[in-house]
Write a protein that holds these residues in place. Sequence first.
Motif, PDB file in Angstrom:
ATOM      1  N   LEU A   8      -0.396   3.932 -20.483  1.00 55.41           N
ATOM      2  CA  LEU A   8      -0.854   2.872 -21.380  1.00 55.41           C
ATOM      3  C   LEU A   8      -2.316   2.508 -21.080  1.00 55.41           C
ATOM      4  O   LEU A   8      -3.091   2.199 -21.988  1.00 55.41           O
ATOM      5  N   GLY A   9      -2.688   2.555 -19.830  1.00 48.85           N
ATOM      6  CA  GLY A   9      -4.037   2.178 -19.430  1.00 48.85           C
ATOM      7  C   GLY A   9      -5.127   3.086 -19.950  1.00 48.85           C
ATOM      8  O   GLY A   9      -6.308   2.697 -19.955  1.00 48.85           O
ATOM      9  N   ILE A  10      -4.760   4.282 -20.403  1.00 52.46           N
ATOM     10  CA  ILE A  10      -5.766   5.178 -20.986  1.00 52.46           C
ATOM     11  C   ILE A  10      -6.475   4.487 -22.152  1.00 52.46           C
ATOM     12  O   ILE A  10      -7.666   4.709 -22.394  1.00 52.46           O
ATOM     13  N   ALA A  11      -5.737   3.617 -22.868  1.00 46.94           N
ATOM     14  CA  ALA A  11      -6.317   2.920 -24.019  1.00 46.94           C
ATOM     15  C   ALA A  11      -7.469   2.003 -23.634  1.00 46.94           C
ATOM     16  O   ALA A  11      -8.326   1.700 -24.470  1.00 46.94           O
ATOM     17  N   TRP A  12      -7.522   1.565 -22.364  1.00 51.08           N
ATOM     18  CA  TRP A  12      -8.595   0.655 -21.923  1.00 51.08           C
ATOM     19  C   TRP A  12      -9.559   1.305 -20.939  1.00 51.08           C
ATOM     20  O   TRP A  12     -10.443   0.641 -20.409  1.00 51.08           O
ATOM     21  N   THR A  13      -9.396   2.601 -20.712  1.00 48.93           N
ATOM     22  CA  THR A  13     -10.270   3.282 -19.759  1.00 48.93           C
ATOM     23  C   THR A  13     -11.715   3.314 -20.239  1.00 48.93           C
ATOM     24  O   THR A  13     -12.652   3.261 -19.430  1.00 48.93           O
ATOM     25  N   ARG A  14     -11.908   3.390 -21.539  1.00 49.80           N
ATOM     26  CA  ARG A  14     -13.272   3.473 -22.069  1.00 49.80           C
ATOM     27  C   ARG A  14     -14.115   2.259 -21.672  1.00 49.80           C
ATOM     28  O   ARG A  14     -15.331   2.363 -21.513  1.00 49.80           O
ATOM     29  N   ARG A  15     -13.484   1.106 -21.475  1.00 50.80           N
ATOM     30  CA  ARG A  15     -14.232  -0.091 -21.090  1.00 50.80           C
ATOM     31  C   ARG A  15     -14.749   0.001 -19.661  1.00 50.80           C
ATOM     32  O   ARG A  15     -15.878  -0.406 -19.372  1.00 50.80           O
ATOM     33  N   ALA A  23      -5.825   1.407 -13.105  1.00 56.84           N
ATOM     34  CA  ALA A  23      -6.715   0.295 -12.766  1.00 56.84           C
ATOM     35  C   ALA A  23      -7.277  -0.361 -14.031  1.00 56.84           C
ATOM     36  O   ALA A  23      -7.455  -1.589 -14.076  1.00 56.84           O
ATOM     37  N   SER A  24      -7.531   0.448 -15.050  1.00 59.87           N
ATOM     38  CA  SER A  24      -8.018  -0.116 -16.317  1.00 59.87           C
ATOM     39  C   SER A  24      -6.960  -1.007 -16.955  1.00 59.87           C
ATOM     40  O   SER A  24      -7.278  -2.043 -17.561  1.00 59.87           O
ATOM     41  N   PHE A  25      -5.690  -0.596 -16.828  1.00 61.73           N
ATOM     42  CA  PHE A  25      -4.590  -1.427 -17.333  1.00 61.73           C
ATOM     43  C   PHE A  25      -4.564  -2.768 -16.600  1.00 61.73           C
ATOM     44  O   PHE A  25      -4.468  -3.833 -17.235  1.00 61.73           O
ATOM     45  N   TRP A  26      -4.642  -2.740 -15.256  1.00 57.24           N
ATOM     46  CA  TRP A  26      -4.618  -3.991 -14.496  1.00 57.24           C
ATOM     47  C   TRP A  26      -5.821  -4.861 -14.839  1.00 57.24           C
ATOM     48  O   TRP A  26      -5.686  -6.092 -14.962  1.00 57.24           O
ATOM     49  N   ALA A  27      -6.994  -4.232 -14.993  1.00 58.19           N
ATOM     50  CA  ALA A  27      -8.198  -5.009 -15.291  1.00 58.19           C
ATOM     51  C   ALA A  27      -8.066  -5.736 -16.629  1.00 58.19           C
ATOM     52  O   ALA A  27      -8.601  -6.836 -16.808  1.00 58.19           O
ATOM     53  N   ARG A  28      -7.362  -5.112 -17.568  1.00 58.91           N
ATOM     54  CA  ARG A  28      -7.195  -5.724 -18.880  1.00 58.91           C
ATOM     55  C   ARG A  28      -6.146  -6.828 -18.880  1.00 58.91           C
ATOM     56  O   ARG A  28      -6.332  -7.882 -19.504  1.00 58.91           O
ATOM     57  N   TRP A  29      -5.013  -6.630 -18.177  1.00 56.17           N
ATOM     58  CA  TRP A  29      -3.872  -7.530 -18.352  1.00 56.17           C
ATOM     59  C   TRP A  29      -3.566  -8.414 -17.152  1.00 56.17           C
ATOM     60  O   TRP A  29      -2.885  -9.436 -17.298  1.00 56.17           O
ATOM     61  N   TRP A  30      -4.033  -8.048 -15.963  1.00 60.98           N
ATOM     62  CA  TRP A  30      -3.679  -8.832 -14.781  1.00 60.98           C
ATOM     63  C   TRP A  30      -4.188 -10.279 -14.849  1.00 60.98           C
ATOM     64  O   TRP A  30      -3.447 -11.212 -14.502  1.00 60.98           O
ATOM     65  N   PRO A  31      -5.434 -10.525 -15.260  1.00 61.52           N
ATOM     66  CA  PRO A  31      -5.920 -11.913 -15.236  1.00 61.52           C
ATOM     67  C   PRO A  31      -5.047 -12.889 -16.026  1.00 61.52           C
ATOM     68  O   PRO A  31      -4.885 -14.052 -15.620  1.00 61.52           O
ATOM     69  N   GLY A  32      -4.485 -12.454 -17.130  1.00 58.02           N
ATOM     70  CA  GLY A  32      -3.689 -13.361 -17.943  1.00 58.02           C
ATOM     71  C   GLY A  32      -2.211 -13.356 -17.636  1.00 58.02           C
ATOM     72  O   GLY A  32      -1.484 -14.292 -18.011  1.00 58.02           O
ATOM     73  N   PHE A  33      -1.719 -12.319 -16.955  1.00 60.77           N
ATOM     74  CA  PHE A  33      -0.278 -12.179 -16.732  1.00 60.77           C
ATOM     75  C   PHE A  33       0.011 -11.801 -15.278  1.00 60.77           C
ATOM     76  O   PHE A  33       0.873 -10.963 -14.996  1.00 60.77           O
ATOM     77  N   ALA A  34      -0.697 -12.415 -14.352  1.00 57.68           N
ATOM     78  CA  ALA A  34      -0.625 -12.015 -12.954  1.00 57.68           C
ATOM     79  C   ALA A  34       0.789 -12.129 -12.385  1.00 57.68           C
ATOM     80  O   ALA A  34       1.289 -11.193 -11.754  1.00 57.68           O
ATOM     81  N   TRP A  35       1.459 -13.277 -12.604  1.00 56.20           N
ATOM     82  CA  TRP A  35       2.765 -13.476 -11.981  1.00 56.20           C
ATOM     83  C   TRP A  35       3.840 -12.520 -12.493  1.00 56.20           C
ATOM     84  O   TRP A  35       4.541 -11.884 -11.691  1.00 56.20           O
ATOM     85  N   PRO A  36       4.037 -12.396 -13.799  1.00 60.73           N
ATOM     86  CA  PRO A  36       5.058 -11.436 -14.246  1.00 60.73           C
ATOM     87  C   PRO A  36       4.725 -10.005 -13.850  1.00 60.73           C
ATOM     88  O   PRO A  36       5.629  -9.228 -13.500  1.00 60.73           O
TER      89      PRO A  36
END
Length: 446
Positions: free
Chosen positions: A329-336, A385-398
């Motif tokens: 899934l993180g491939i979608a945000w790797t370009r950033r 890592a790109s996946f975590w960079a995109r989604w971790w800040p807003g959904f850290a606990w789950p």
Amino acid sequence: METKLRAKRWWPATHTGYVWLCIAFIFVAAIGRGARWKKDDVLISDTVGYYAYLPGAFITHDLGDGTYQQAIRAQYRPDLAADYGMVHLPNDRTVFKYPLGMAVAYAPWFALAHAYASVPGGPPADGYSLPYQVLLPLGCMLYALLGLWLLGRELRRYFPDYITALTLLCIGLGTNLFTYATHEATMSHATLFLLNVLLLRNTRAWYEQGRWSTALALAAGFGLQLLVRPSELMLAAVPLLWGLTNGAAVRQRLAEWLARWPQLLSMVALVAAIAGLQFLFWRVVGGSWVLDFYPGEKFDFRHPHLLDGLFSVRKGWLFWTPLMGLALLGIAWTRRAVPAALPPLLVLVPVMVYVTFSWWDWVYGGGFSARPLISLYPLLSLALASFWARWWPGFAWPLAVLVLLLVLLNLAQGWQYYLGIVNSYNETWKQYTYYFFDLEWPNPNQ
């Protein structure tokens, strides 16, 4: 400048450094708890085929024959076929089914073990006694740890420390790399993981700096990859496609290659020289430059087992290693975050998955999850890592709870695999659910 300094100062007082230490501790604990050397259970199966070059060349001196080596194998494991991995040719010569690259990787640990065993009064210096069985898996575990350490340094070039630490934790403890760095360390996959981390790092460094030393390191590492596993040729997509994000980048790349043509020619020559050692061995020992070393085994590209290979309980990659689904899934945000990595990801991942599951034995014998795909993990770590960079800040606990559960699941199932509770070849849904919570074989008397 800030990114480069951060990349250099990651060790040890960072989240990434402490996560690496945690991984190293768990690796050592797992390989010590398994202690396969206590049962002469290291030099068996594929490992004994990879290893055969070393005792044959330096101890038994029976390359091309194999007689003495078969006798020594039978002494240590009489329950196994003594000529496993040996190909008996029509000209009465004997070569090995497996390529010689892993023998090169084993060589330092073999040399240490042989030096220890050669001391008067020590164990037999026959290539199969306890020192050899201990040092080979420990050495390959160190390759995996070195790969993770270097991967941490590389990820820190693109991502904050906490994202890098989380990604390293997932790769080291949440995937089947854990099994192939501990319980199955002498298989080729931990070593190939390190080589693919080096491929990633040297590719980036060569395009950035253009140094001769980096060019030769890139070529030498890739040549050894081919010598370990010829199908690693697919990983050439990393240096070939790195950074080709648009037409202008393609034109610039061609100009760079033309300007560096002496380096390119030297790199091609070095790769060919290292990979060509296999052909030289066949010619000298077997009498022919090319041999059918996997007789009767082939790819069937018309009938790939994609659904089974990805999702089945028998050996499905994403079933047994679900964290890598987040990497996909993180491939979608790797370009950033890492745009240079997107072209090889888009090309290599589907190609390698398709080729891997087109092999006639798509489960690849006994093993845990889809072990050939471990070679993709260094590149896929950028996507994870790109996946975590995109989604971790807003959904850290789950997400933290999800990572914890999947890491624990992977560690538990890796231990079940080692014990044989998880069937290494023909796992079924009934077996999976029945033994799901068991971390030791149930007592039949209870």
